[in-house]
Design a protein around this motif. Structure first.
Motif, short mmCIF file in Angstrom:
data_model
loop_
_atom_site.label_atom_id
_atom_site.label_comp_id
_atom_site.label_asym_id
_atom_site.label_seq_id
_atom_site.Cartn_x
_atom_site.Cartn_y
_atom_site.Cartn_z
N PHE A 1 -4.62 8.21 0.72
CA PHE A 1 -3.92 7.70 1.95
C PHE A 1 -2.71 8.47 2.12
CE2 PHE A 1 -5.47 2.91 1.96
CZ PHE A 1 -6.79 3.35 2.07
N THR A 2 -2.10 8.75 3.12
CA THR A 2 -0.86 9.62 3.52
C THR A 2 -0.24 8.75 4.77
OG1 THR A 2 -2.00 11.62 3.09
CG2 THR A 2 0.21 11.55 4.45
N ILE A 3 1.15 8.35 4.58
CA ILE A 3 1.80 7.64 5.17
C ILE A 3 2.92 9.01 6.03
CG2 ILE A 3 3.75 7.39 3.86
CD1 ILE A 3 3.75 4.48 5.24
N SER A 4 3.23 8.67 7.39
CA SER A 4 3.84 9.45 8.15
C SER A 4 4.38 8.75 9.18
CB SER A 4 2.86 10.61 8.66
OG SER A 4 2.04 10.31 9.63
N LEU B 1 -12.48 6.59 2.04
CA LEU B 1 -12.49 5.05 1.99
C LEU B 1 -13.43 4.32 1.03
CD1 LEU B 1 -11.41 4.47 5.60
CD2 LEU B 1 -10.14 3.66 3.73
N LYS B 2 -13.13 3.56 0.52
CA LYS B 2 -13.96 2.55 -0.56
C LYS B 2 -14.10 1.25 0.09
CE LYS B 2 -11.88 5.30 -4.21
NZ LYS B 2 -11.39 5.18 -5.60
N PRO B 3 -15.42 0.58 -0.38
CA PRO B 3 -15.53 -0.79 -0.14
C PRO B 3 -14.16 -1.72 -0.31
CG PRO B 3 -17.45 0.09 -0.73
CD PRO B 3 -16.46 1.26 -1.17
N GLU B 4 -13.69 -1.43 -1.56
CA GLU B 4 -12.62 -2.15 -1.95
C GLU B 4 -11.40 -1.95 -1.16
OE1 GLU B 4 -14.53 0.04 -3.85
OE2 GLU B 4 -13.13 1.05 -5.40
N ASP B 5 -11.38 -1.12 0.00
CA ASP B 5 -10.13 -0.94 0.71
C ASP B 5 -10.49 -2.09 1.92
OD1 ASP B 5 -10.57 2.69 0.22
OD2 ASP B 5 -9.15 1.35 -0.72
N THR B 6 -11.46 -2.64 1.88
CA THR B 6 -11.56 -3.46 3.13
C THR B 6 -10.70 -4.61 3.04
OG1 THR B 6 -14.29 -3.35 3.06
CG2 THR B 6 -13.09 -5.42 4.04
N ALA B 7 -9.92 -4.80 3.95
CA ALA B 7 -8.87 -5.76 4.27
C ALA B 7 -8.06 -5.73 5.56
CB ALA B 7 -7.54 -5.25 3.27
N VAL B 8 -7.51 -6.65 5.87
CA VAL B 8 -6.44 -6.54 7.04
C VAL B 8 -5.19 -5.73 6.38
CG1 VAL B 8 -5.37 -7.89 8.65
CG2 VAL B 8 -7.34 -8.86 8.02
N VAL C 1 1.07 -0.98 0.05
CA VAL C 1 -0.02 0.08 -0.11
C VAL C 1 0.81 1.16 -0.02
CG1 VAL C 1 -1.75 1.39 1.37
CG2 VAL C 1 -1.88 -1.00 1.22
N SER C 2 1.78 1.12 1.00
CA SER C 2 2.54 2.44 1.11
C SER C 2 4.06 2.16 1.66
CB SER C 2 1.83 3.54 1.84
OG SER C 2 2.61 4.91 2.08
N CYS C 3 4.83 3.08 1.50
CA CYS C 3 6.26 2.84 2.25
C CYS C 3 6.79 4.32 2.65
CB CYS C 3 7.15 2.11 1.50
SG CYS C 3 8.90 1.93 2.01
N ASN D 1 -0.92 2.86 -6.74
CA ASN D 1 -1.90 3.72 -7.39
C ASN D 1 -3.42 3.98 -6.85
OD1 ASN D 1 0.22 4.43 -9.23
ND2 ASN D 1 -0.34 2.80 -10.76
N SER D 2 -3.69 2.62 -6.63
CA SER D 2 -5.01 2.36 -5.92
C SER D 2 -5.47 3.65 -4.64
CB SER D 2 -5.46 0.92 -5.69
OG SER D 2 -4.41 0.56 -4.40
N VAL D 3 -4.39 3.78 -4.03
CA VAL D 3 -4.59 4.81 -2.73
C VAL D 3 -3.92 6.20 -2.84
CG1 VAL D 3 -4.56 2.46 -1.34
CG2 VAL D 3 -2.58 4.01 -1.32
#
Length: 120
Positions: A68-71, A86-93, A48-50, A62-64
């Motif tokens: 999304f913002t990482i800090s 947030l979108k339903p497709e963001d549902t995850a662990v 997702v991010s780094c 690309n999907s986020v």
């Protein structure tokens, strides 16, 4: 004992926001890049991010991107993932991982995950 612990997962409506935290214990996050990954039901884990050790370099899937913002707050030994629109497709662990460069699936240090459910 070296541990990463995610928190902040919850049920949220589409369009809502959440902030995930990744806290380290037993070691100092300053020396590590931190990545966020997620795995939705029936799907493979995806990056997702780094964020780099200094916090100056950040990358996003690309999907986020734009949502999304990482800090990181090295004083608190914690990395955050702010998730907006947030979108339903963001549902995850969602998992965080630590490594000397951006973590990959082969990285050593992983948290146990935080469940994010986006649903009305």
């Amino acid at each position: 004992q070296l541990q990463l612990v995610e928190s902040g997962g919850d049920l949220v409506q589409p369009g809502g926001s959440l902030r995930l935290s990744c806290a380290a214990s037993g070691f100092t996050l300053d020396y590590y890049a931190i990545g966020w990954f997620r795995q939705a039901p029936g799907k493979e884990r995806e990056g997702v991010s780094c964020i780099s050790r200094s916090g100056h370099s950040k990358v996003y899937a690309n999907s986020v991107k734009g949502r999304f913002t990482i800090s990181r707050d090295n004083a608190k030994n914690t990395v955050y993932l702010q998730m907006n629109s947030l979108k339903p497709e963001d549902t995850a662990v969602y998992y965080c991982a630590a490594d000397y460069g951006c973590p990959t699936g082969e990285s050593t240090y992983w948290g146990r995950g935080a469940l994010v459910t986006v649903s009305s």
